[in-house]
Design a protein around this motif. Structure first.
Motif, mmCIF file in Angstrom:
data_model
loop_
_atom_site.group_PDB
_atom_site.id
_atom_site.type_symbol
_atom_site.label_atom_id
_atom_site.label_comp_id
_atom_site.label_asym_id
_atom_site.label_seq_id
_atom_site.Cartn_x
_atom_site.Cartn_y
_atom_site.Cartn_z
ATOM 1 N N ASP A 33 0.900 -1.189 -0.079
ATOM 2 C CA ASP A 33 0.139 0.036 0.095
ATOM 3 C C ASP A 33 0.949 1.270 0.052
ATOM 4 O O ASP A 33 1.624 1.439 0.872
ATOM 5 C CB ASP A 33 -0.845 -0.152 1.378
ATOM 6 N N PRO A 34 0.781 2.135 -1.180
ATOM 7 C CA PRO A 34 1.698 3.173 -1.071
ATOM 8 C C PRO A 34 1.432 4.113 -0.051
ATOM 9 O O PRO A 34 2.370 5.021 0.315
ATOM 10 C CB PRO A 34 1.474 3.727 -2.522
ATOM 11 N N ASP A 35 0.410 4.089 0.707
ATOM 12 C CA ASP A 35 0.056 5.080 1.792
ATOM 13 C C ASP A 35 0.698 4.438 3.093
ATOM 14 O O ASP A 35 0.473 5.140 4.172
ATOM 15 C CB ASP A 35 -1.090 5.488 1.884
ATOM 16 N N SER A 36 1.507 3.353 3.061
ATOM 17 C CA SER A 36 1.835 2.759 4.275
ATOM 18 C C SER A 36 3.301 2.862 4.165
ATOM 19 O O SER A 36 3.802 2.667 3.002
ATOM 20 C CB SER A 36 1.398 1.229 4.324
ATOM 21 N N ARG A 37 3.971 2.595 5.216
ATOM 22 C CA ARG A 37 5.402 2.627 5.391
ATOM 23 C C ARG A 37 5.931 1.783 6.307
ATOM 24 O O ARG A 37 5.349 1.389 7.178
ATOM 25 C CB ARG A 37 5.932 4.271 5.457
ATOM 26 N N LEU A 38 7.458 1.259 6.079
ATOM 27 C CA LEU A 38 7.988 0.650 7.222
ATOM 28 C C LEU A 38 9.248 1.309 7.635
ATOM 29 O O LEU A 38 9.713 2.271 6.722
ATOM 30 C CB LEU A 38 8.644 -0.665 6.349
ATOM 31 N N THR A 39 9.638 1.074 8.860
ATOM 32 C CA THR A 39 10.708 1.724 9.311
ATOM 33 C C THR A 39 11.746 0.818 9.916
ATOM 34 O O THR A 39 11.225 -0.319 10.126
ATOM 35 C CB THR A 39 10.513 2.789 10.382
ATOM 36 N N PRO A 40 13.058 0.937 10.047
ATOM 37 C CA PRO A 40 14.003 0.135 10.734
ATOM 38 C C PRO A 40 13.189 -0.289 12.011
ATOM 39 O O PRO A 40 13.525 -1.572 12.255
ATOM 40 C CB PRO A 40 15.325 0.703 10.796
ATOM 41 N N HIS A 41 12.797 0.679 12.796
ATOM 42 C CA HIS A 41 12.356 0.352 14.254
ATOM 43 C C HIS A 41 10.943 -0.536 13.977
ATOM 44 O O HIS A 41 10.946 -1.530 14.687
ATOM 45 C CB HIS A 41 11.844 1.662 14.819
ATOM 46 N N SER A 42 10.292 -0.357 13.199
ATOM 47 C CA SER A 42 8.811 -1.266 12.892
ATOM 48 C C SER A 42 9.161 -2.679 12.282
ATOM 49 O O SER A 42 8.338 -3.572 12.862
ATOM 50 C CB SER A 42 7.772 -0.456 11.986
ATOM 51 N N VAL A 43 10.302 -2.484 11.575
ATOM 52 C CA VAL A 43 10.532 -4.007 11.131
ATOM 53 C C VAL A 43 11.202 -4.880 12.313
ATOM 54 O O VAL A 43 10.987 -5.965 12.305
ATOM 55 C CB VAL A 43 11.366 -3.793 9.967
ATOM 56 N N ALA A 44 12.236 -4.050 12.830
ATOM 57 C CA ALA A 44 12.965 -4.733 13.911
ATOM 58 C C ALA A 44 11.820 -5.164 15.147
ATOM 59 O O ALA A 44 11.974 -6.331 15.709
ATOM 60 C CB ALA A 44 13.892 -3.902 14.688
ATOM 61 N N ALA A 45 10.908 -4.440 15.477
ATOM 62 C CA ALA A 45 9.932 -4.398 16.519
ATOM 63 C C ALA A 45 8.956 -5.814 16.024
ATOM 64 O O ALA A 45 8.476 -6.401 17.018
ATOM 65 C CB ALA A 45 9.122 -3.212 16.486
ATOM 66 N N HIS A 46 8.879 -6.254 14.744
ATOM 67 C CA HIS A 46 8.091 -7.334 14.514
ATOM 68 C C HIS A 46 8.519 -8.566 15.210
ATOM 69 O O HIS A 46 7.939 -9.341 15.443
ATOM 70 C CB HIS A 46 7.633 -7.244 13.081
ATOM 71 N N THR A 47 9.870 -8.486 15.131
ATOM 72 C CA THR A 47 10.206 -9.739 15.633
ATOM 73 C C THR A 47 10.029 -10.277 17.109
ATOM 74 O O THR A 47 9.966 -11.380 17.703
ATOM 75 C CB THR A 47 11.747 -9.876 15.762
ATOM 76 N N LEU A 48 9.312 -9.129 17.727
ATOM 77 C CA LEU A 48 8.806 -9.334 19.239
ATOM 78 C C LEU A 48 7.432 -9.951 19.198
ATOM 79 O O LEU A 48 7.215 -10.596 20.180
ATOM 80 C CB LEU A 48 8.874 -8.019 19.835
ATOM 81 N N TYR A 49 6.765 -9.844 17.991
ATOM 82 C CA TYR A 49 5.274 -10.164 18.121
ATOM 83 C C TYR A 49 5.018 -11.696 18.274
ATOM 84 O O TYR A 49 5.287 -12.261 17.547
ATOM 85 C CB TYR A 49 4.621 -9.442 16.872
ATOM 86 N N GLU A 50 4.163 -11.849 19.283
ATOM 87 C CA GLU A 50 3.690 -13.101 19.644
ATOM 88 C C GLU A 50 4.793 -14.185 19.822
ATOM 89 O O GLU A 50 4.660 -15.352 19.073
ATOM 90 C CB GLU A 50 2.572 -13.457 18.513
ATOM 91 N N ASN A 51 5.813 -13.678 20.116
ATOM 92 C CA ASN A 51 7.224 -14.616 20.031
ATOM 93 C C ASN A 51 7.847 -14.584 21.674
ATOM 94 O O ASN A 51 7.879 -13.363 21.707
ATOM 95 C CB ASN A 51 7.942 -14.127 18.973
ATOM 96 N N ALA A 52 8.205 -15.479 22.108
ATOM 97 C CA ALA A 52 8.748 -15.499 23.368
ATOM 98 C C ALA A 52 10.042 -15.057 23.386
ATOM 99 O O ALA A 52 10.228 -13.952 24.342
ATOM 100 C CB ALA A 52 8.907 -17.006 24.099
ATOM 101 N N ASN A 53 10.883 -15.095 22.278
ATOM 102 C CA ASN A 53 12.421 -14.664 22.521
ATOM 103 C C ASN A 53 12.510 -13.987 20.980
ATOM 104 O O ASN A 53 12.283 -14.586 20.040
ATOM 105 C CB ASN A 53 13.589 -15.748 22.397
ATOM 106 N N PRO A 54 12.817 -12.623 21.165
ATOM 107 C CA PRO A 54 12.665 -12.038 19.709
ATOM 108 C C PRO A 54 13.980 -12.004 18.999
ATOM 109 O O PRO A 54 13.718 -11.867 17.795
ATOM 110 C CB PRO A 54 12.760 -10.420 20.361
ATOM 111 N N TYR A 55 14.945 -12.823 19.599
ATOM 112 C CA TYR A 55 16.249 -13.036 18.705
ATOM 113 C C TYR A 55 15.984 -14.495 18.106
ATOM 114 O O TYR A 55 16.784 -14.745 17.201
ATOM 115 C CB TYR A 55 17.122 -12.887 19.757
#
Lengths: 456, 106
Positions: free
Chosen positions: A232-254
């Motif tokens: 969606d051209p009206d939507s964006r990703l940032t380094p922070h938003s991509v890095a933060a996604h590893t946290l989602y619903e996951n016990a260990n983000p790494y």
């Protein structure tokens, strides 16, 4: 080398903008993939095999994806069909796919990969010590594996085999979300760390975009990095938003565990390419010595009837701590009496949830001593049959609305019920039973693939 | 007085599978992240007290690139079980929001 991946949405049936998909198609992906399920909605879906999302919503998304696939001539891979990834879910989505093919004049080679686990196979694994607990695992015995339903979560291997055997469209039962996106790039020989990290990044579609949405992401995977952008051209990703996604619903983000190994994103680096695209490098994939397939199990607990009410009188609210235990004792006696000993009160669970006081956090709520002025009451009766649950709920609801209040003489009315009748049957209830892996002889032996030619 | 909400742009709890409850503390910026880390507020003992977990089974990970602190622990009840009140684990973070963040120890 460039491998392009189109992730149209977080879940088949969740939706996406047709213009976003068109944009993705114009970027010429090598594969379109998405998942269609999760355990996150609870044990009911695995227990019954029913899907969470409506047939209409799944048909809407699948129609657009099948047409996009037909335009591109690339694989379409959908995993965890029908929410739980049970065989019934695969058959359900396959039926929808055939219907769409007939309506839209589409022809394709369809592969169905089934993930239901045979109790005899599981029993054999158990006896051979090939079922291992994950932390934290509930205690199990043989019956845990044979009562209820168990699915195995497939890795990339059965999907890759289906594609090798000529499939254009793969409808998989329970599958690792990431495996759906990793299967094709792995065959094409990309770097494993980048493959699995890209797969992990796009598995929820545009959930990691700003703003988060039910829409798609696109990946350009190259030799030493991958670039990811929202469709969606009206939507964006940032380094922070991509890095933060590893946290989602996951016990260990790494660390993200897959059947064949572990993705380690500790040293991943996220760089903005521009205002809406992010370049990612640096993750590594560590193959495991032992191939493991995660098991998910759900078994029947009983049947439920609920009643919803409210209490506004402070005098009643103040009495509840003494009245509710008294009521429980009365209900036990009443069960004996009404069912003439045919129903054991220990087999019936009568639960009060007081919304406004301790319904959500319960005894762990640090603020639970604060006096509410209005309470919502959810009465839940769980019993071995629906008939018993219903019968018990009728006298529980009735008695609850006439609790004896010491300050009041005569018959008090203590609960406001918004519905007539106050009782609602909820049907069967289930519980998750396994947090375990199986160690199969091969990555394939727990899954069965059926090929089919779909012609319009 | 600085609270956890002052430092975080998002505080959430979710399931990480049916048996694990997980918390994300997404800090507003690098400074907030450093402040939160240095404060020593988020400890296994805090989560053990609030959620009845064994402190040894509470995992705390500091994610520098996401400027976030991640805490995971065994779920008090398995997801969707008959006395579970929060099937998605989505409101379990509530008692943390207004916690006071102790001053940075120099």
């Amino acid at each position: 080398m460039e491998i392009r991946i189109l992730a149209p949405t977080g879940a088949l049936g969740a939706g996406f903008r047709p213009e976003s998909l068109e944009r993705g198609v114009a970027l010429l992906p090598h594969v379109i993939a998405c998942d269609a399920g999760s355990t996150d909605s609870g044990p009911y879906y695995l227990g019954t095999g029913e899907p969470k999302l409506s047939r209409e919503a799944v048909t809407r998304d699948l129609r657009l994806l099948l047409k996009a696939r037909d335009t591109l001539g690339v694989p379409l891979i959908i995993g965890s069909c029908g929410t739980s990834g049970r065989d019934a879910g695969v058959d359900l989505v396959a039926g929808i796919a055939r219907e769409i093919a007939a309506q839209e004049g589409l022809s394709f080679q369809l592969a169905l990969i089934y993930a239901d686990q045979d109790p005899a196979y599981l029993t054999r694994c158990y006896e051979q010590g090939r079922i291992r607990p994950l932390e934290p695992a509930p205690a199990i015995d043989r019956s845990t594996l044979t009562d209820g339903h168990v699915v195995g979560m497939m890795g990339v291997e059965p999907i890759q085999a289906a594609l090798r055997e000529g499939a254009d469209v793969v409808l998989a039962g329970r599958a690792s979300d990431t495996a759906l996106f990793a299967a094709v790039p792995q065959v094409m020989g990309a770097d494993p760390g980048l493959i699995w990290h890209a797969a992990k990044t796009v598995e929820c579609g545009a959930a990691c975009a700003i703003p988060p949405s039910a829409d798609g992401l696109f990946v350009h995977l190259r030799a030493d990095h991958f670039d990811v952008e929202p469709l969606d051209p009206d939507s964006r990703l940032t380094p922070h938003s991509v890095a933060a996604h590893t946290l989602y619903e996951n016990a260990n983000p790494y660390l993200v565990t897959e059947p064949s190994g572990v993705l380690d994103t500790t040293d991943a680096v996220y760089t903005a390419l521009d205002a809406r695209r992010v370049r990612v490098t640096g993750a590594v994939y560590r193959p495991s010595d032992t191939y493991t397939v995660k098991l998910e199990g759900s078994s029947l607990v009983g049947y439920q009837t609920i009643a919803v009410g409210g209490i506004r009188d402070r005098v009643v609210i103040e009495q509840l701590p003494t009245l509710l235990p008294m009521a429980q004792a009365y209900f036990r006696a009443k069960i004996h009496d009404v069912f003439q000993g045919r129903v054991d009160p220990d087999d019936v669970d009568i639960d009060y949830r007081l919304y406004g006081q301790d319904a959500v956090l319960g005894a762990r709520d640090p603020d639970r001593d604060r006096t509410p002025h209005e309470l919502g009451v959810l009465i839940t009766v769980t019993a071995p049959t629906q008939a018993i649950a219903h019968a018990v709920a009728t006298f529980v609801a009735h008695a609850s609305s006439h609790l004896p209040i010491p300050q009041y003489e005569g018959l008090a009315s203590t609960v406001a019920f918004p519905f007539s009748p106050p009782e609602t049957d909820r049907g069967p209830v289930y519980r998750f039973t396994l947090n375990h892996v199986a160690v199969p002889g091969t990555p394939h032996e727990m899954f069965r693939t059926v090929h089919e030619e779909v012609t319009s | 007085m600085t609270t956890l909400l002052d430092l975080c742009s998002l505080i959430r709890s979710k399931n990480a599978g049916p048996f694990v409850l997980t918390f994300d503390f997404m800090c507003r910026d690098e400074h907030s992240y450093r402040t939160l880390r240095a404060s020593g507020l988020l400890t296994p003992e805090l989560f053990a007290d609030l959620y009845g977990a064994d402190p040894a089974r509470v995992l705390i990970v500091h994610h520098d690139r996401a400027q976030a602190v991640k805490v995971s622990l065994p779920r008090p009840l398995r997801q969707g079980d008959i006395h579970d009140s929060d099937s998605y684990g989505g409101q379990q973070y509530a008692p943390l929001v207004d916690l006071e963040v102790p001053d940075h120890r120099h």
